[in-house]
Enzyme design. Structure first.
Site, PDB file in Angstrom:
ATOM      1  N   ARG A 102       0.837  -1.201   0.000  1.00 55.17           N
ATOM      2  CA  ARG A 102       0.000   0.000   0.000  1.00 55.17           C
ATOM      3  C   ARG A 102       0.870   1.248   0.000  1.00 55.17           C
ATOM      4  O   ARG A 102       1.843   1.336   0.737  1.00 55.17           O
ATOM      5  CB  ARG A 102      -0.872   0.055   1.260  1.00 55.17           C
ATOM      6  CG  ARG A 102      -1.984  -0.897   1.280  1.00 55.17           C
ATOM      7  CD  ARG A 102      -3.110  -0.526   2.217  1.00 55.17           C
ATOM      8  NE  ARG A 102      -2.784   0.184   3.442  1.00 55.17           N
ATOM      9  CZ  ARG A 102      -3.712   0.626   4.284  1.00 55.17           C
ATOM     10  NH1 ARG A 102      -5.002   0.445   4.009  1.00 55.17           N
ATOM     11  NH2 ARG A 102      -3.385   1.252   5.388  1.00 55.17           N
ATOM     12  N   THR A 106      -1.823   7.253  -0.326  1.00 54.37           N
ATOM     13  CA  THR A 106      -3.127   6.976  -0.964  1.00 54.37           C
ATOM     14  C   THR A 106      -3.780   5.688  -0.449  1.00 54.37           C
ATOM     15  O   THR A 106      -4.972   5.471  -0.671  1.00 54.37           O
ATOM     16  CB  THR A 106      -2.961   6.821  -2.482  1.00 54.37           C
ATOM     17  OG1 THR A 106      -2.126   5.672  -2.720  1.00 54.37           O
ATOM     18  CG2 THR A 106      -2.308   8.063  -3.100  1.00 54.37           C
ATOM     19  N   ASP A 200       4.911  -4.573  10.083  1.00 56.29           N
ATOM     20  CA  ASP A 200       5.924  -3.965  10.955  1.00 56.29           C
ATOM     21  C   ASP A 200       6.000  -4.705  12.281  1.00 56.29           C
ATOM     22  O   ASP A 200       7.088  -4.934  12.811  1.00 56.29           O
ATOM     23  CB  ASP A 200       5.572  -2.488  11.222  1.00 56.29           C
ATOM     24  CG  ASP A 200       5.887  -1.597  10.034  1.00 56.29           C
ATOM     25  OD1 ASP A 200       6.555  -2.068   9.088  1.00 56.29           O
ATOM     26  OD2 ASP A 200       5.467  -0.418  10.056  1.00 56.29           O
TER      27      ASP A 200
HETATM   28  C1  PRP Z   1      -1.095  -4.410   4.608  1.00 58.03           C
HETATM   29  C2  PRP Z   1      -1.808  -5.713   4.847  1.00 58.03           C
HETATM   30  C3  PRP Z   1      -2.633  -5.875   3.607  1.00 58.03           C
HETATM   31  C4  PRP Z   1      -3.009  -4.445   3.270  1.00 58.03           C
HETATM   32  C5  PRP Z   1      -4.420  -4.201   3.720  1.00 58.03           C
HETATM   33  O1  PRP Z   1       0.017  -4.617   3.811  1.00 58.03           O
HETATM   34  O2  PRP Z   1      -0.956  -6.783   5.074  1.00 58.03           O
HETATM   35  O3  PRP Z   1      -1.935  -6.467   2.533  1.00 58.03           O
HETATM   36  O4  PRP Z   1      -2.101  -3.603   4.001  1.00 58.03           O
HETATM   37  O5  PRP Z   1      -4.853  -2.971   3.339  1.00 58.03           O
HETATM   38  P1  PRP Z   1      -5.987  -2.744   2.241  1.00 58.03           P
HETATM   39  O6  PRP Z   1      -7.098  -3.667   2.568  1.00 58.03           O
HETATM   40  O7  PRP Z   1      -6.368  -1.300   2.436  1.00 58.03           O
HETATM   41  O8  PRP Z   1      -5.393  -2.986   0.891  1.00 58.03           O
HETATM   42  P2  PRP Z   1       1.028  -3.455   3.387  1.00 58.03           P
HETATM   43  O9  PRP Z   1       0.638  -2.884   2.070  1.00 58.03           O
HETATM   44  O10 PRP Z   1       1.178  -2.470   4.498  1.00 58.03           O
HETATM   45  O11 PRP Z   1       2.383  -4.230   3.131  1.00 58.03           O
HETATM   46  P3  PRP Z   1       3.272  -5.156   4.089  1.00 58.03           P
HETATM   47  O12 PRP Z   1       2.506  -6.443   4.264  1.00 58.03           O
HETATM   48  O13 PRP Z   1       4.516  -5.337   3.305  1.00 58.03           O
HETATM   49  O14 PRP Z   1       3.495  -4.441   5.386  1.00 58.03           O
HETATM   50  N1  URA Z   2      -2.440  -2.693   7.043  1.00 55.00           N
HETATM   51  C1  URA Z   2      -2.115  -2.975   8.322  1.00 55.00           C
HETATM   52  O1  URA Z   2      -1.092  -3.619   8.596  1.00 55.00           O
HETATM   53  N2  URA Z   2      -2.919  -2.494   9.291  1.00 55.00           N
HETATM   54  C2  URA Z   2      -4.034  -1.775   9.038  1.00 55.00           C
HETATM   55  O2  URA Z   2      -4.733  -1.369   9.985  1.00 55.00           O
HETATM   56  C3  URA Z   2      -4.356  -1.498   7.698  1.00 55.00           C
HETATM   57  C4  URA Z   2      -3.543  -1.983   6.708  1.00 55.00           C
END
Ligand code: PRP
Ligand code: URA
Length: 205
Positions: A102, A106, A200
């Protein structure tokens, strides 16, 4: 098609996952435990076949899992924390990977990696702990379908009503299993009360 885990152990684990003082090593163990519960719940419908077995006392007909190749697909990176229970419980499972991240401003997910095994005729379990806006899950299901996946189940740990609605709108036939359904999203599209950034907290970044 939404299934919210109802089990005292699930409530216990999710509360400790939410706790901001939980450190990454414990967080990873808790993620394993809740994912195992989700995996068991989401695979209730797997087929079985009869098998004659000799107990130390007599013969009986038991059941074993029918041959049905399963695929688990984590959405990187946080989804990796949900894979191990599938590997431990289902010896013949294959693993695919979809990398989505993400944008911090945005909240729109960008694709950066994809490696999937053969999906035709296989049940695909897409795992991602957080279903926030639903953008990542919707995009990942699009990818799985384009690669030939037909039977798809989505597993998450914490979901928002907005995320569930987005998946149900675009992919109404995909069952969603979640350990918790939370109140909503904040202005930065984080789930409330949620547990913060799963990736994280899983990896201490
Ligand atoms: C987080 C989570 C999902 C996404 C959810 O990943 O693991 O994949 O956000 O958000 P959404 O429903 O609004 O799309 P992130 O993009 O932060 O990546 P990461 O797993 O590498 O931390
Ligand atoms: N991704 C996360 O890890 N936590 C949230 O709350 C939303 C997106």
């Amino acid at each position: 098609m939404l299934h919210v885990l109802q089990h005292p152990l699930a409530a216990h684990v999710i509360t400790h996952l939410r706790d901001k003082t939980t450190k990454p090593a414990t967080f990873r163990t808790l993620a394993y435990q809740i994912s195992l519960l989700l995996a068991i719940e989401a695979t209730r419908g797997l087929g079985t076949e009869d098998k004659l077995v000799e107990t130390p006392l007599e013969s009986m007909t038991g059941q074993v899992l029918a041959a049905q190749p399963l695929v688990v697909v984590p959405i990187l990176r946080a989804g990796l924390g949900m894979v191990q229970p599938f590997l431990d419980v289902f010896p013949d499972v294959s693993v695919g990977y979809i990398g989505l991240e993400r944008d911090h401003e945005t909240a729109v997910a960008r694709s950066y990696y994809c490696k999937l095994p053969e999906l035709a005729g296989r049940h695909v379990f897409l795992v991602d702990p957080m279903l926030a806006t639903g953008g990542s899950a919707v995009q990942a299901i699009d990818v799985v379908k384009s690669a030939g996946g037909k039977q798809i189940t989505l597993l998450g740990i914490v979901s928002s009503p907005e995320g569930v609605a987005a998946v149900e709108k675009r992919h109404p036939e995909v069952p969603i299993f979640t350990a918790a359904l939370d109140r909503g999203l904040n202005a930065k599209k984080y789930i409330l009360p949620g547990l913060g950034d799963f990736g994280d907290r899983l990896y201490g970044t």
